[in-house]
Structures are given as C-alpha cells and as structure tokens.
Design a protein around this motif. Sequence first.
Motif, short mmCIF file in Angstrom:
data_model
loop_
_atom_site.label_atom_id
_atom_site.label_comp_id
_atom_site.label_asym_id
_atom_site.label_seq_id
_atom_site.Cartn_x
_atom_site.Cartn_y
_atom_site.Cartn_z
N MET A 1 97.71 -94.20 31.22
CA MET A 1 96.36 -94.09 30.69
C MET A 1 96.19 -95.07 29.53
SD MET A 1 93.33 -92.72 30.76
CE MET A 1 93.57 -91.42 31.98
N LYS A 2 95.05 -95.75 29.50
CA LYS A 2 94.71 -96.70 28.46
C LYS A 2 93.64 -96.08 27.55
CE LYS A 2 96.85 -99.35 31.47
NZ LYS A 2 98.31 -99.51 31.42
N ALA A 3 93.52 -96.63 26.35
CA ALA A 3 92.52 -96.13 25.41
C ALA A 3 91.88 -97.28 24.64
CB ALA A 3 93.15 -95.15 24.43
N ILE A 4 90.62 -97.09 24.29
CA ILE A 4 89.87 -98.02 23.46
C ILE A 4 89.57 -97.34 22.13
CG2 ILE A 4 87.65 -99.19 23.18
CD1 ILE A 4 87.58 -99.55 26.24
N ILE A 5 89.84 -98.04 21.03
CA ILE A 5 89.46 -97.56 19.70
C ILE A 5 88.30 -98.42 19.21
CG2 ILE A 5 90.17 -97.21 17.31
CD1 ILE A 5 93.01 -96.82 18.25
N LEU A 6 87.19 -97.79 18.87
CA LEU A 6 86.02 -98.51 18.38
C LEU A 6 86.14 -98.69 16.87
CD1 LEU A 6 83.35 -96.54 20.45
CD2 LEU A 6 84.22 -98.84 20.93
N ALA A 7 86.52 -99.90 16.46
CA ALA A 7 86.88 -100.12 15.05
C ALA A 7 86.18 -101.34 14.46
CB ALA A 7 88.40 -100.28 14.94
N GLY A 8 84.96 -101.63 14.91
CA GLY A 8 84.28 -102.84 14.48
C GLY A 8 83.25 -102.68 13.38
N GLY A 9 82.99 -101.44 12.96
CA GLY A 9 81.93 -101.20 11.99
C GLY A 9 82.28 -101.62 10.57
N GLY A 83 77.42 -102.77 19.27
CA GLY A 83 77.18 -101.35 19.46
C GLY A 83 78.31 -100.73 20.27
N THR A 84 78.36 -99.42 20.34
CA THR A 84 79.47 -98.77 21.04
C THR A 84 79.47 -99.08 22.53
OG1 THR A 84 78.17 -96.73 21.25
CG2 THR A 84 79.65 -96.89 19.36
N LYS A 90 82.79 -104.70 26.90
CA LYS A 90 83.61 -105.90 26.68
C LYS A 90 85.10 -105.57 26.76
CE LYS A 90 83.88 -109.87 23.52
NZ LYS A 90 85.31 -110.00 23.31
N ALA A 91 85.52 -104.52 26.06
CA ALA A 91 86.94 -104.14 26.04
C ALA A 91 87.40 -103.60 27.38
CB ALA A 91 87.18 -103.10 24.95
N GLY A 92 86.50 -102.90 28.08
CA GLY A 92 86.86 -102.28 29.36
C GLY A 92 87.26 -103.29 30.41
N LYS A 93 86.77 -104.51 30.30
CA LYS A 93 87.13 -105.55 31.26
C LYS A 93 88.60 -105.93 31.16
CE LYS A 93 82.43 -107.38 31.32
NZ LYS A 93 81.53 -108.49 30.90
N MET A 94 89.25 -105.54 30.07
CA MET A 94 90.68 -105.83 29.88
C MET A 94 91.56 -104.73 30.46
SD MET A 94 90.29 -107.02 25.89
CE MET A 94 92.03 -107.37 25.65
N ILE A 95 90.93 -103.68 30.98
CA ILE A 95 91.68 -102.51 31.45
C ILE A 95 91.72 -102.48 32.97
CG2 ILE A 95 91.65 -99.98 31.60
CD1 ILE A 95 90.53 -99.91 28.79
N PRO A 172 75.26 -101.25 28.59
CA PRO A 172 74.49 -102.40 28.08
C PRO A 172 75.44 -103.45 27.48
CG PRO A 172 74.45 -100.62 26.48
CD PRO A 172 75.15 -100.06 27.70
N ASN A 173 75.01 -104.69 27.49
CA ASN A 173 75.79 -105.73 26.82
C ASN A 173 75.74 -105.55 25.30
OD1 ASN A 173 76.59 -107.17 29.18
ND2 ASN A 173 74.53 -108.03 29.30
N LYS A 174 74.68 -104.91 24.84
CA LYS A 174 74.53 -104.64 23.41
C LYS A 174 73.75 -103.34 23.26
CE LYS A 174 73.06 -106.87 19.11
NZ LYS A 174 72.38 -108.06 18.52
N GLY A 175 74.27 -102.44 22.46
CA GLY A 175 73.62 -101.14 22.27
C GLY A 175 74.64 -100.02 22.27
#
Length: 222
Positions: A1-9, A83-84, A90-95, A172-175
């Motif tokens: 299992m892979k995970a994404i951490i949203l850490a850009g804010g 945005g989330t 974007k990150a999901g394309k790496m999974i 969305p690409n942004k949002g």
Amino acid sequence: MKAIILAGGKGKRLKPVTDYIPKPLVSINNIPIIEWQIKYLQKFGIDEIIICTGYKKEMIENYLNLKKFNLRVKFSNETIPLGTGGAIKKAGKMIKGKSFLVINGDTITNINLKKLIKKQNSVAAIELRTKYGVLETNDDKIINFKEKKEISDIWMNAGIYHLDHSILKNLPNKGDIEKTLFPEYAKKDKLNLVKFKNVKWFSIDSFKDMEDCSKEINKIIK
C-alpha cells in the motif's frame, strides 16, 4: 500500500514559526510533524510515501533525505498551489496499484488504517469535538458542566482517505477534493464512510493544538 502526505501549505496559523520553516517541519516533542506521520504510516505496512510539497519544499526534502526510513520516500513538487485535489492528482500518477491512502500533512492520530483500507473511496470520520465547555441544562439551571467532549452521531472529516486509483481521472487539476470531487461522488452514492470512535486525533492548526498533542503523542505513535 502506498500513501500520499499533503504537505504543501504555508501554515499561516502557526506564524511566525512558519515564516522560517514549513509546517511539516514544526516539531512536536522535538520531532517534526511529518516524521511522526511517517512513523504512523510505517506501523501499517506502508512501503512507499509520496509527499506533496510546495512552500519551502527544499527544506522538507533536505531534512527527509538525511533520515533513514524503512520505506521509499518520493516528492511531488508544486510550483503553484494546486489544492488538495490537484495535489493528489499530480502525486497519484507516481503510484502503481489499485488504491492508495491520503493524509493531511497536519494530522496526528491513531486511527486504524487497516479498517479504512477495507473500503474503496472512503473517508475516515470521527465524532465532532467541541473546543469549548458544554453545559447540560434544565430550564435556566445548569445541571452539569463538561469540558471538551465528543458530540455523538455528528461526524467530521478526519483528513484521511482511501482512494481507488481510477479516481485520478476525475480529480481537478487545481482545486480541493473536498469541494469538487467528494460532493459529486457523495451525490452519486460513490463515497464511503468509515467511522472511528474513541480515537486520538489532532489537527495541528494552532500553538494550543501543538501543546495538547505534545502531551499524548508518545502514546499515540509508538
């Protein structure tokens, strides 16, 4: 299992600290938030994490590249805030794989991810918690006074998701996913809820949150 951490804010509520360091590197008991999160994900057998970075991304990368983790850490960098929803897309394309987990970059919890993983396109939910004392009343008399408490059967988003890989094409690409895709999926009965009662959960949005979390974090993430 892979995970994404949203850490850009930018972590504006933790200024002036976040004028100098990104929010994921703000320390709780001398360990940065993002390192606590990686330890938490490791407990559930996550073998690869993609960290969505934006604000002061070089500091996050430099710190984590010096650490030794028994999993792969990759970075998905945003040149402009996406945005989330855009960040996950974007990150999901790496999974590779059928599904993946997402966690907000300021969430500290002991929610059992094994339970969440059992349902596709699911949102972890906890009972709403008040930040204020709650009064139990009878007419104009107070019969009981309770400090912060959970409100039964009113559920709030815990900021952790289990998403099917196919969802990426609809993001969305942004949002924000919470304002775009989730409402759409909810109307179509395609979004699942996984409820967690009596769990520890903190969203680090203020110095008070940091103080409260610091008292329990060593019990939450061992």
